[in-house]
Scaffold this motif. Sequence first.
Motif, PDB file in Angstrom:
ATOM      1  N   PRO A  62      52.422   5.640 -22.165  1.00 38.20           N
ATOM      2  CA  PRO A  62      50.735   5.384 -22.345  1.00 38.20           C
ATOM      3  C   PRO A  62      50.377   4.261 -23.103  1.00 38.20           C
ATOM      4  CG  PRO A  62      51.508   7.385 -23.436  1.00 38.20           C
ATOM      5  CD  PRO A  62      52.731   6.499 -23.248  1.00 38.20           C
ATOM      6  N   CYS A  63      49.442   3.357 -22.281  1.00 36.48           N
ATOM      7  CA  CYS A  63      49.299   2.098 -22.823  1.00 36.48           C
ATOM      8  C   CYS A  63      48.214   2.185 -24.094  1.00 36.48           C
ATOM      9  CB  CYS A  63      48.429   1.157 -21.631  1.00 36.48           C
ATOM     10  SG  CYS A  63      47.544  -0.389 -22.234  1.00 36.48           S
ATOM     11  N   PRO A  64      48.521   1.540 -25.400  1.00 43.53           N
ATOM     12  CA  PRO A  64      47.741   1.910 -26.444  1.00 43.53           C
ATOM     13  C   PRO A  64      46.297   1.044 -26.337  1.00 43.53           C
ATOM     14  CG  PRO A  64      49.357  -0.058 -26.629  1.00 43.53           C
ATOM     15  CD  PRO A  64      49.851   0.609 -25.350  1.00 43.53           C
ATOM     16  N   ALA A  65      46.118   0.310 -25.153  1.00 42.31           N
ATOM     17  CA  ALA A  65      44.766  -0.295 -25.072  1.00 42.31           C
ATOM     18  C   ALA A  65      44.009   0.419 -24.166  1.00 42.31           C
ATOM     19  CB  ALA A  65      45.126  -1.821 -24.599  1.00 42.31           C
ATOM     20  N   CYS A  66      44.508   0.695 -22.714  1.00 41.06           N
ATOM     21  CA  CYS A  66      43.714   1.284 -21.728  1.00 41.06           C
ATOM     22  C   CYS A  66      43.947   2.762 -21.588  1.00 41.06           C
ATOM     23  CB  CYS A  66      43.676   0.365 -20.489  1.00 41.06           C
ATOM     24  SG  CYS A  66      45.248   0.599 -19.578  1.00 41.06           S
ATOM     25  N   GLY A  67      45.005   3.174 -22.104  1.00 47.30           N
ATOM     26  CA  GLY A  67      45.344   4.660 -21.978  1.00 47.30           C
ATOM     27  C   GLY A  67      45.955   4.930 -20.653  1.00 47.30           C
ATOM     28  N   ARG A 104      54.155  -5.929 -20.714  1.00 49.64           N
ATOM     29  CA  ARG A 104      52.776  -5.707 -20.542  1.00 49.64           C
ATOM     30  C   ARG A 104      52.390  -4.722 -19.667  1.00 49.64           C
ATOM     31  NH1 ARG A 104      49.934  -9.842 -22.806  1.00 49.64           N
ATOM     32  NH2 ARG A 104      51.007 -11.572 -23.658  1.00 49.64           N
ATOM     33  N   CYS A 105      51.259  -3.878 -20.099  1.00 47.70           N
ATOM     34  CA  CYS A 105      50.874  -3.110 -19.319  1.00 47.70           C
ATOM     35  C   CYS A 105      50.379  -3.432 -17.653  1.00 47.70           C
ATOM     36  CB  CYS A 105      49.365  -2.380 -19.963  1.00 47.70           C
ATOM     37  SG  CYS A 105      48.409  -1.317 -18.835  1.00 47.70           S
ATOM     38  N   PRO A 106      50.655  -2.719 -16.845  1.00 45.01           N
ATOM     39  CA  PRO A 106      50.627  -3.256 -15.268  1.00 45.01           C
ATOM     40  C   PRO A 106      49.095  -2.673 -14.975  1.00 45.01           C
ATOM     41  CG  PRO A 106      51.505  -0.980 -15.306  1.00 45.01           C
ATOM     42  CD  PRO A 106      51.592  -1.394 -16.812  1.00 45.01           C
ATOM     43  N   ALA A 107      48.226  -2.348 -15.926  1.00 46.32           N
ATOM     44  CA  ALA A 107      46.858  -2.076 -15.367  1.00 46.32           C
ATOM     45  C   ALA A 107      46.048  -3.112 -16.080  1.00 46.32           C
ATOM     46  CB  ALA A 107      46.392  -0.613 -15.933  1.00 46.32           C
ATOM     47  N   CYS A 108      46.359  -3.232 -17.418  1.00 52.07           N
ATOM     48  CA  CYS A 108      45.307  -4.144 -18.315  1.00 52.07           C
ATOM     49  C   CYS A 108      46.060  -5.356 -18.988  1.00 52.07           C
ATOM     50  CB  CYS A 108      44.684  -3.382 -19.489  1.00 52.07           C
ATOM     51  SG  CYS A 108      45.595  -2.928 -20.851  1.00 52.07           S
ATOM     52  N   ARG A 109      47.545  -5.526 -18.974  1.00 47.03           N
ATOM     53  CA  ARG A 109      48.155  -6.588 -19.280  1.00 47.03           C
ATOM     54  C   ARG A 109      48.471  -6.463 -20.916  1.00 47.03           C
ATOM     55  NH1 ARG A 109      51.237  -8.150 -16.248  1.00 47.03           N
ATOM     56  NH2 ARG A 109      51.385 -10.204 -17.237  1.00 47.03           N
TER      57      ARG A 109
HETATM   58 ZN   LIG Z   1      46.689  -0.908 -20.371  1.00 44.78          ZN
END
Ligand SMILES: [Zn+2]
Length: 196
Positions: A135-140, A109-114
């Motif tokens: 790079p996170c596919p959701a928040c970038g 899970r992304c540490p910024a947006c989960r």
């Molecule tokens: Zn993210």
Amino acid sequence: MSIHNGRLVLAPRDPAWAPNPSAPNPNALTTALAAALAAAGLLGPALGPGADAYAAGPGFLELVAFTGCAVQVAVTPDVGGDRPFCHIRVVGPWAEPRLLCGRNTRPPRCPACRAQLRDWRYALGATPRATGPLPCPACGAPAAASAWDWKDTGGWARLSVWIEEVFPGEATPTDALMALLGEATGTPWRHFYIQD
Ligand SMILES: [Zn+2]
């Protein structure tokens, strides 16, 4: 070849943590850690000269809590039998953190947006680097691969203790064992489960 039931992995919470590489003998701390675990009864005799694998020691079942009513822990090789043989390995130190993962590893899970990174195996490539930005596919947001939340199905480490063979969730380290690891190394530890 029978399928790998799994292992309980104990590792420092800081994936980059390792014995001081400028110490005269960087393996000394691994040796000291093994000695501390042997003194506490987790480790029994080494399974062969120069091996990093140990039989379960007399305190094994006090330091590792097994759950379930049907647990049969074989602490000696069951020659000709089919029960998995519990043993312990002290693995590392490695020059760089390695990703410890297996067939059970869930998307991190992304540490910024989960958000989950579903194609993490592809994104990491053939030679995963802990510092490589994913790079996170959701928040970038790009975060280091080792900063993603791998929950209890994977993680990065330069030094670790493996308890074989343990189904995921079948056994957990006691508070006493986690305290022992922390005291022996001066850094807090975590645990997770891997199935090859
Ligand atoms: Zn993210």
